[in-house]
Design an enzyme around this catalytic site. Sequence first.
Site, PDB file in Angstrom:
ATOM      1  N   GLY A   1       4.182  -1.202  -1.106  1.00 38.53           N
ATOM      2  CA  GLY A   1       3.949  -2.454  -0.405  1.00 38.53           C
ATOM      3  C   GLY A   1       4.633  -2.540   0.948  1.00 38.53           C
ATOM      4  N   HIS A   2       4.404  -3.666   1.612  1.00 34.25           N
ATOM      5  CA  HIS A   2       4.932  -3.850   2.965  1.00 34.25           C
ATOM      6  C   HIS A   2       6.461  -3.933   2.984  1.00 34.25           C
ATOM      7  CE1 HIS A   2       4.085  -8.438   2.258  1.00 34.25           C
ATOM      8  NE2 HIS A   2       5.141  -8.031   1.593  1.00 34.25           N
ATOM      9  N   ASN A   3       7.039  -3.379   4.041  1.00 31.64           N
ATOM     10  CA  ASN A   3       8.484  -3.417   4.294  1.00 31.64           C
ATOM     11  C   ASN A   3       9.320  -2.694   3.239  1.00 31.64           C
ATOM     12  OD1 ASN A   3       7.414  -6.175   5.683  1.00 31.64           O
ATOM     13  ND2 ASN A   3       9.122  -5.301   6.831  1.00 31.64           N
TER      14      ASN A   3
END
Length: 347
Positions: A245-247
């Site tokens: 996922g993001h980050n």
Amino acid sequence: MQYTLKQISEHLNAKVINEPSGEVIITGLTYAEQAKENDLTLIDKQEHIKLWQNSKATAAIVSKKISKELAQVNDKPLIVVNNADLAMAKILELFSVPYPEQNGIHEKAIIDPTAKIGKNVSIGPSAYIGKNVEIGDNTIIYANVCIYNDAKVGTNCIIWPSVIIRDRTIIGHFCRLCSNCSIGSDGFGYRPSEDGRTIVRIPHIGNVVIGSFVDIGSNTCINNAKYGSTIIGDYTKIDNLVQIGHNVIIGKGCMICGQAGISGSVTIGDGVIIAGNAGIKDHTNIGSDARIGGKAGVMWDVPAGESHMGYPAYKDSELAKQWIAIRKLPETMKKLKAIAKSLNIDL
């Protein structure tokens, strides 16, 4: 493709036990139970000695710790090394099939004039290279790969067909991206609208940064960051069908197995192993050298060096106690009912 036993032992800088007087030809590598004449096999564990007794393999790569015992089984030649697994990996490279030949830039590749293409780069048919993209020397890009604006790919990378590399992605050197993986796709960021009637998409303006010597399997997706970067450290190896996922920040030298799912803003240290089908909750921290078991559901932080498994995931030693207690539950209930009956208590 074939090599002599002498060539193989010299390649490994290893000695040979039961070395024959004549030349021995090796034409293939396989498991001991599947081997035929002129095959080389691997024997690295005590329990595999019986396999060697019945194997038709011509020779074996063996770990030093069991070499003397193996030498007494029969008079077949044994290549003795400290780590048979790593030695076999070197020989697999000798026998590996060369990459499909691709020289230069195919006439049907689409390359923006602002792109910077290094020396000795190969680009296959229908590949798309966007504005201001930078491709390092000796990188191979196969058919139908799309690399979007402002992305950077380092030297000596191999990008297999139909890989998608989105805007502003940065990829280091000596990376291997397998077919259909997607790097830098939109992060999964949504919030309810103020009136609660609809769902609002949150733009993601960050990017993905991948270190050097990273392998990414087929159909794996790595989302770009809301802001900042989603980061994959040097030497990390990611299997097929992994969702990141993001980050997310993943350290160096990690191994992530198929169907693992890592939610947004997870931080993973160096040398972590995540087994297949494990899931990690968002905003959790996994310490360096931790181990996450298959199908584990990680709901909270995992300290460095610990092994966690189960759903929800607990430290393996604690979970083992729970499992033992559950297995004893029917017997415990039987005893409890007997005690309750003797005291005229209903359960």
